[in-house]
Enzyme design. Structure first.
Site, PDB file in Angstrom:
ATOM      1  N   CYS A  24     -21.565 -50.648 -38.273  1.00  0.00           N
ATOM      2  CA  CYS A  24     -21.103 -50.193 -39.712  1.00  0.00           C
ATOM      3  C   CYS A  24     -21.769 -51.092 -40.749  1.00  0.00           C
ATOM      4  CB  CYS A  24     -19.753 -50.197 -40.128  1.00  0.00           C
ATOM      5  SG  CYS A  24     -18.763 -49.503 -38.898  1.00  0.00           S
TER       6      CYS A  24
ATOM      7  N   GLY B 184     -20.360 -40.095 -41.397  1.00  0.00           N
ATOM      8  CA  GLY B 184     -19.804 -41.109 -42.344  1.00  0.00           C
ATOM      9  C   GLY B 184     -18.541 -41.498 -42.001  1.00  0.00           C
TER      10      GLY B 184
END
Lengths: 311, 264
Positions: free
Chosen positions: A133, A75
């Site tokens: 992303c 993440g």
């Protein structure tokens, strides 16, 4: 022949002593491996992805081991631009090895701002652009899988920095060639590929995903030959250098990327198990250049003899 | 921190599916502090398998010993490693228990399962003798009891099924001892649930202590960010620490046990 072969190469205007880098996210910020790896022997260090502000990343479990490699959903935990420059650049500047900063953002504006912020930092050789992303402004779809959005990101970053710019392409697209050409058209100085492949690891006992995030990105041995094909496809349609990555453990794995058209490579997942993989790969590539009596490693690039299968 | 290739000096069953592995480690051995670990490459499993972390049980005479149980692919394959064979490891890793132990309080060790391994090494590095609580599900999970007897430590044993020692959890025995109100520092290693229960007791009794966490790890050196643990910060917030290099030893009261528990 005792003289060491010419391994030097220039990528996106960045001179490197050899074409072997360490891939973003697999080598921290360099300092973590300094006790075991001679940073000065590497072609370049690509540091873990940085966005503008510090980022907490995902809840654990963040990594799952699979027979063919790893699936991760870290993440993008990171210290932000300021934290990175203050805490890690002093160490990285001590070496003569080029530092390439992998950058990312949640919006096009953030991408551009991060790039502009690094434009004025001393000791940075170039920017690798993580376009895989989620785009928070347009419903969380990855920038990297939408040709139009990816072009907007690259274009905005290009206008925000004079640093060499290396978009890292997502393999999760129908035709990698179109993305490669688009990156060149938008002013990229090189492209790197591949990023991880989307994956879902299921625990059959709990019937839940192993990763807290649910899905993650597959890297390692299992993606190697797929990555070589992607590099081969991309390198034939662009004139800018291609950096190949995906499942490099041995010198031959790196050489495959070069033969397929990459000018340089990055060792990724293998660093976790064998921190000195890049050094071993460099030594093996030197040996290859000598055995095959090439003038330099640059002469290996694109030498794949496709269609000429020996009986 | 170094990569070292060790020769297997001993490798044998210690009962109940647990094994002891001793590797020559002339470079790493002298650097070891109790509570540190090695990140071992399991031979024969191909290049794509991650290393496995093992707490150091002994570091003496230029060799390192670890204890393990065959629980997964890595440890099952590791069991085949023959004496005289080779295995490479990175070490010593992690912060280790803070030493020396303060003079004026009793060292209290609390172990769950093979969490006893680093605590045995810790006891050997202490001048003081204290009390050790060892707990397991059954008598078969109790390891290293003789170590502590030989060193002259008081020993309290618990099993959940009552097959050895007191029937119950290790924290039941610890509660009885803590209620005496003696000045102590607690060192604990075991599963998360046990550590959380101990952490709550230390807070309650206002005692200092150190908890050693066992987490799945990727790189072992702080690069991959797979083994993160949420901790409290001085300003009242929380942040990640990396279990491999900022831990695996955490101070009592440091860990945020609630973070991420909801919505799972």
């Amino acid at each position: 022949m005792n003289t060491s072969p010419d391994m030097s190469i220039e990528i996106a205007g960045i001179p490197m002593r050899n074409p072997v880098m360490v891939a973003s996210g697999t080598f921290g910020y360099g300092v973590e491996y300094a006790d075991m790896v001679d940073i000065g022997s590497l072609g370049a260090v690509v540091v873990k992805g940085i966005c503008m502000e510090p980022c907490d990343g995902n809840l654990p479990p963040r990594m799952a081991e699979v027979p063919s490699g790893l699936v991760n959903a870290i993440g993008l935990q990171g210290p932000g631009v300021k934290g990175f420059v203050e805490n890690y650049m002093p160490f990285l500047r001590q070496h003569k090895t080029p530092v390439i900063v992998n950058i990312w953002g949640r919006t096009i504006e953030e991408y551009a701002n991060v790039a502009a912020a690094f434009d004025v930092v001393e000791g940075i050789a170039g920017l690798e652009l993580n376009i895989s992303c989620p785009n928070v402004k347009e419903g969380g779809v990855s920038f990297g899988t939408d040709l139009r959005m990816a072009a907007k990101v690259i274009s905005a970053v290009r206008r925000s920095t004079k640093l060499p710019l290396i978009p890292k392409l997502s393999p999760n697209v129908a035709g990698i060639g179109a993305f490669a050409r688009m990156a060149e058209d938008e002013g990229a100085d090189a492209i790197s590929l591949i990023n991880t492949l989307p994956a879902l690891v299921i625990d059959v006992e709990t019937r839940r995903p192993v990763l807290r995030n649910g899905v993650g990105g597959l890297s390692g041995a299992g993606i190697h030959h797929f990555a070589v094909k992607q590099v081969w496809d991309a390198s034939r349609v662009v004139s800018i250098p291609v950096i190949g990555m995906g499942g490099i453990y041995e010198p031959d794995d790196a050489l495959r990327f070069l033969l397929a058209g990459a000018s340089a490579v990055a060792v990724g997942t293998a660093n976790f198990t064998e921190p000195r993989t890049a050094m071993r790969v460099i030594a093996g590539m030197e040996d290859y250049v000598q055995r095959h009596e090439y003038g330099s490693i640059r002469d290996v690039v694109g030498m794949l003899q496709y269609g000429q299968v020996k009986p | 921190m170094q990569v070292e290739t060790g020769i297997v000096q001993e490798h044998f069953d210690i009962g109940s599916g647990y094994r002891r592995l001793t590797l020559s480690a002339p470079t790493v051995c002298p650097q070891v502090k109790p509570g540190q670990f090695i990140h071992l490459r399991v031979p024969g499993l191909g290049e794509s398998l991650l290393r496995r972390p093992f707490s150091i049980y002994r570091a003496e005479a230029g060799a390192i010993s670890v204890l393990y149980k065959q629980v997964g692919k890595g440890t099952r394959e590791l069991a085949f490693l023959p004496v005289g064979g080779y295995a490479d490891f990175i070490g010593p890793l992690g912060n280790g228990f803070p030493l020396p132990h303060p003079e004026n309080c009793i060292p209290v060790l609390v172990a769950g399962g093979y969490g006893v391994a680093p605590l045995s090494l810790l006891a050997r590095n202490m001048d003081l003798k204290g009390i050790v609580f060892v707990g397991g599900r059954t008598a078969e999970d109790l390891l290293c009891l003789e170590d502590f007897k030989e060193m002259g430590w008081a020993l309290e044993v618990t099993t959940e099924d009552g097959s050895a020692g007191l029937k119950g959890r290790v924290t039941d025995a610890l509660d009885a001892w803590l209620s005496k109100g003696q000045k102590a520092i607690v060192y604990a290693c075991g599963p998360d649930g046990m550590l959380e229960a101990i952490d709550k007791r230390l807070l309650q009794h206002e005692l200092p202590g150190w908890l050693s966490l066992d987490k799945h790890m990727g790189c072992g050196v702080g690069a991959c960010l797979a083994c993160v643990q949420r901790v409290h910060t001085e300003d009242g917030g929380t942040r990640w620490k990396r279990c491999c290099c900022d831990g695996p030893i955490f101070a009592a009261g440091e860990i945020d046990w609630e973070f991420g528990k909801d919505a799972s």
